[in-house]
Scaffold this active site. Structure first.
Site, PDB file in Angstrom:
ATOM      1  N   GLY A   1       0.843  -1.198   0.000  1.00  0.00           N
ATOM      2  CA  GLY A   1       0.000   0.000   0.000  1.00  0.00           C
ATOM      3  C   GLY A   1       0.872   1.239   0.000  1.00  0.00           C
TER       4      GLY A   1
ATOM      5  N   SER B   1       6.085  -1.929  -1.666  1.00  0.00           N
ATOM      6  CA  SER B   1       6.076  -2.969  -2.699  1.00  0.00           C
ATOM      7  C   SER B   1       5.111  -2.618  -3.839  1.00  0.00           C
ATOM      8  CB  SER B   1       5.722  -4.326  -2.072  1.00  0.00           C
ATOM      9  OG  SER B   1       6.006  -5.370  -2.974  1.00  0.00           O
TER      10      SER B   1
END
Ligand code: ADP
Length: 197
Positions: A32, A106
């Protein structure tokens, strides 16, 4: 890689460790935007499961970027290597019978899928910590958005670098709608639904 490295079969198996721990071992792979709540929820969920008798650990920027991966920068190649190492370390945690939470932005689906491919199907849970950019920017817990807007951080995810939303995450937690405790409740419900403890 050297041809002389032989994988030594461990005398204790993952299954034995899980049996002893009386719970499943898996990776909750959080993804996120910065400020979406990954660290906050990972730590709260780790605490909640710990209190239920689960062996937990949180991997985040503090214990990875400052240690294992302190030699890595933010080029595309370095980001990939960062995630690859996080994946391999997570796999060792799972092998040791523990539940590991990873809390990194990520941003790329390909990297997340690389980690998924390292693990068995029930050992990788992609958790999308979802909150609109405006809300994350308003929270700005580390002042990073302000710096990024001022041009002081190149390639900042969401501002000057893309974030690819998960295509098919196992869990989505909306931190703009639900409180930290409610998000943790949703994650624990997922664990209990699968009889993982
Ligand atoms: P990230 O690890 O994704 O960068 P952090 O967990 O460091 O995000 O910061 C999220 C910030 O948002 C914290 O200051 C936290 O207190 C706040 N916050 C407000 N509401 C929520 C919520 N429902 N879930 C998670 N964090 C929340």
């Amino acid at each position: 890689m050297s041809n002389n490295i032989v994988w030594h079969e461990q005398s204790l198996s993952k299954e034995e460790r899980r049996h002893k721990n009386q719970h499943h071992s898996t990776v909750f792979y959080f993804t996120g935007l910065s400020g979406s709540g990954k660290s906050t929820i990972a730590n709260a969920a780790a605490r909640r499961l710990f209190d239920l008798g689960v062996k937990t650990y949180v991997l985040d920027g503090d214990n990875v970027r400052h240690g294992l991966n302190k030699d890595l920068g933010f080029s595309d190649e370095a980001r990939k290597e960062n995630i690859r190492r996080i994946g391999e370390v997570s796999k060792l945690f799972v092998d040791s019978g523990q539940v590991v939470f990873t809390a990194f932005i990520s941003p790329f689906q390909e990297d997340r899928d690389t980690v998924r491919a390292l693990l068995e199907e029930d050992e990788f849970v992609e958790v999308y910590i979802s909150s609109p950019l405006e809300v994350c920017e308003e929270r700005d817990p580390k002042g990073l958005y302000q710096k990024a807007r001022a041009g002081e951080i190149p390639e900042f995810t969401g501002i000057s670098s893309p974030y690819e939303e998960p295509v098919n995450p196992e869990i989505t937690l909306r931190t703009d709608i639900y409180s930290v405790e409610e998000c943790v409740d949703q994650l624990v419900a997922y664990v209990k639904d699968r009889n993982w403890l």
